[in-house]
Design a protein around this motif. Structure first.
Motif, PDB file in Angstrom:
ATOM      1  N   TYR A  15       0.872  -1.257   0.103  1.00  0.00           N
ATOM      2  CA  TYR A  15      -0.085  -0.293   0.016  1.00  0.00           C
ATOM      3  C   TYR A  15       0.867   1.293   0.025  1.00  0.00           C
ATOM      4  O   TYR A  15       0.618   2.141  -0.780  1.00  0.00           O
ATOM      5  CB  TYR A  15      -0.873  -0.038   1.352  1.00  0.00           C
ATOM      6  N   PHE A  16       1.882   1.121   0.918  1.00  0.00           N
ATOM      7  CA  PHE A  16       2.846   2.575   0.901  1.00  0.00           C
ATOM      8  C   PHE A  16       3.717   2.573  -0.045  1.00  0.00           C
ATOM      9  O   PHE A  16       4.305   3.509  -0.647  1.00  0.00           O
ATOM     10  CB  PHE A  16       3.396   2.518   2.574  1.00  0.00           C
ATOM     11  N   MET A  17       4.387   1.329  -0.439  1.00  0.00           N
ATOM     12  CA  MET A  17       5.328   1.418  -1.501  1.00  0.00           C
ATOM     13  C   MET A  17       4.998   1.561  -2.679  1.00  0.00           C
ATOM     14  O   MET A  17       5.625   2.182  -3.791  1.00  0.00           O
ATOM     15  CB  MET A  17       6.236   0.234  -1.191  1.00  0.00           C
ATOM     16  N   VAL A  18       3.883   0.701  -3.324  1.00  0.00           N
ATOM     17  CA  VAL A  18       3.528   0.679  -4.825  1.00  0.00           C
ATOM     18  C   VAL A  18       2.292   1.178  -4.830  1.00  0.00           C
ATOM     19  O   VAL A  18       1.539   0.878  -5.819  1.00  0.00           O
ATOM     20  CB  VAL A  18       3.928  -0.702  -5.269  1.00  0.00           C
ATOM     21  N   TYR A  75      10.348 -10.611   4.416  1.00  0.00           N
ATOM     22  CA  TYR A  75      10.198 -11.127   2.924  1.00  0.00           C
ATOM     23  C   TYR A  75       9.035 -10.445   2.260  1.00  0.00           C
ATOM     24  O   TYR A  75       8.857 -10.207   1.117  1.00  0.00           O
ATOM     25  CB  TYR A  75       9.752 -12.665   3.052  1.00  0.00           C
ATOM     26  N   ALA A  76       8.118 -10.031   3.254  1.00  0.00           N
ATOM     27  CA  ALA A  76       6.811  -9.405   3.059  1.00  0.00           C
ATOM     28  C   ALA A  76       7.244  -7.904   2.456  1.00  0.00           C
ATOM     29  O   ALA A  76       6.776  -7.223   1.660  1.00  0.00           O
ATOM     30  CB  ALA A  76       5.732  -9.141   4.013  1.00  0.00           C
ATOM     31  N   PHE A  77       8.219  -7.321   2.908  1.00  0.00           N
ATOM     32  CA  PHE A  77       8.810  -6.206   2.582  1.00  0.00           C
ATOM     33  C   PHE A  77       9.576  -6.193   1.246  1.00  0.00           C
ATOM     34  O   PHE A  77       9.506  -5.436   0.298  1.00  0.00           O
ATOM     35  CB  PHE A  77       9.697  -5.511   3.538  1.00  0.00           C
ATOM     36  N   LEU A  78      10.234  -7.335   1.079  1.00  0.00           N
ATOM     37  CA  LEU A  78      11.226  -7.537  -0.259  1.00  0.00           C
ATOM     38  C   LEU A  78      10.105  -7.546  -1.395  1.00  0.00           C
ATOM     39  O   LEU A  78      10.619  -7.390  -2.447  1.00  0.00           O
ATOM     40  CB  LEU A  78      12.030  -8.855   0.182  1.00  0.00           C
ATOM     41  N   LEU A  79       9.122  -8.335  -1.311  1.00  0.00           N
ATOM     42  CA  LEU A  79       8.310  -8.180  -2.567  1.00  0.00           C
ATOM     43  C   LEU A  79       7.692  -7.059  -2.964  1.00  0.00           C
ATOM     44  O   LEU A  79       8.013  -6.928  -4.397  1.00  0.00           O
ATOM     45  CB  LEU A  79       7.052  -9.276  -2.216  1.00  0.00           C
ATOM     46  N   PRO A  80       7.180  -6.116  -2.348  1.00  0.00           N
ATOM     47  CA  PRO A  80       6.885  -4.846  -2.863  1.00  0.00           C
ATOM     48  C   PRO A  80       8.288  -4.247  -3.143  1.00  0.00           C
ATOM     49  O   PRO A  80       8.068  -3.202  -4.128  1.00  0.00           O
ATOM     50  CB  PRO A  80       6.273  -4.113  -1.676  1.00  0.00           C
TER      51      PRO A  80
END
Length: 356
Positions: A130-133, A186-191
């Motif tokens: 939501y915040f990154m993409v 890992y949830a951070f890495l995908l976005p």
């Protein structure tokens, strides 16, 4: 063409996500104990990426025989430019850390428990996306994220009732925390990968995705090799192979090779689904595969299946159904792309709507 590629990426993701943890558990159950080695195997299978890269390179050479500048650019061995190369190294190093945390937890937890904890990644994936993409959400996707988060909380309430006999309460708690932290990272890495695609100063093609995967895996593997050197793994591996409980040294080394290939399939699936669709779609697919991994772990290793796991599993399935029903009701394809990425080597791809 894009739908076919997306299906292949989903199959690759399914094989790796379900098979990787089971092979790692097989290693640990039969005398294996090297955490850094198992972390290394999560990305060490990257040389197989050279096969499709070589094929795509030869295809570019055959289809661009003119000597004009544009075609000369397309016939380079590597298409990746410096900014994307640096970004891939950074993501790769973070991936190495995630791999270490994950396999550390996997060593101390049953596969079924570890898999359900990984379900927490979807909630964090949604937040980061939501915040990154600028990922869009519906009431159904929000409901799915909440249900999956509660499912992980219910799992935590059953404490260490399924704790392996050779694992202390303290080790079990550490394993739980390590696995949860790896899920968040890992949830951070995908976005972050999706954001890298969007911000890249060059056209993102499937060939470029494979090149990025190669660089990421090499960086992650180097990170783990340093850990192996410091921990003395290279001195212990020959002895561990001789003392392996099933099949001896030959089976041990075969298991290591197969494990590396299977994990590489998972990595390719993650990267490919983000390329063809979105980071959230990749996170949802990982969560969808959790019940499969859990059932396989119970069947293969006779792990315990307490009431709390059953409740957690039901909540997870409810979350999955909510997500897919919401996408179906909105009239959008479940795995639509938020911003179509072009492919230069292959025919033009159709434009699709955004997820959620």
């Amino acid at each position: 063409m894009k739908n076919g590629r997306l299906i292949l990426m989903c199959i690759s993701l399914a094989i790796g996500t379900c098979g990787g943890p089971l092979l790692a558990r097989l290693y640990y159950n039969n005398g294996g104990s090297r955490i850094w080695l198992t972390s290394f195997l999560a990305t060490a299978g990257c040389p197989i990426i050279l096969i499709p890269l070589s094929f795509l390179f030869l295809r570019r050479r055959l289809s661009n025989r003119n000597n004009d500048e544009a075609n000369a650019e397309k016939t380079k061995i590597f298409l990746m430019k410096t900014p994307l190369f640096i970004a891939s190294i950074v993501i790769g190093l973070l991936t190495g850390l995630v791999n270490y945390l994950y396999v550390y937890g996997l060593k101390l937890l049953p596969v079924s428990t570890s898999s359900l904890i990984i379900g927490a990644q979807l909630a964090f994936n949604a937040i980061f996306a939501y915040f990154m993409v600028k990922q869009k959400f519906t009431h159904f996707s929000i409901n799915a994220v909440i249900l999956l988060t509660i499912a992980t909380g219910v799992l935590a309430l059953h404490s260490d009732a399924d704790r392996p006999a050779n694992v202390s309460h303290r080790e079990y708690v550490i394993g739980f925390i390590m696995t949860l932290v790896s899920a968040v990272l890992y949830a951070f890495l995908l976005p972050l990968v999706e954001l890298t695609y969007k911000k890249a100063r060059q056209e993102i093609t499937f060939t470029l995705v494979l090149e990025m995967q190669m660089v990421m895996c090499v960086a992650a593997s180097c990170f783990c090799v340093v850990g192996m050197l410091v921990n003395g793994d290279f001195k212990v591996i020959p002895r561990e192979a001789r003392e392996f409980k099933i099949g001896g040294a030959m089976f041990y080394y075969t298991l290591i090779v197969i494990t590396g290939i299977i994990w590489q399939a998972a990595f390719l699936g993650h990267m490919g689904v983000v390329f063809c669709s979105s980071a959230l779609a990749s996170g949802v697919l990982i969560s969808v595969l959790l019940p499969v991994t859990e059932v396989l772990a119970v069947v293969c290793f006779r792990e315990k299946f307490q009431v709390e796991k059953g409740v957690s599993l039901l909540l997870s399935l409810w979350g999955f159904v909510s997500y897919f029903y919401g996408e179906f009701k909105s009239g959008k394809r479940i795995l639509g792309s938020s911003q179509p990425l072009l492919e230069t080597e292959l025919p033009p791809l159709p434009v699709t709507d955004s997820v959620g």
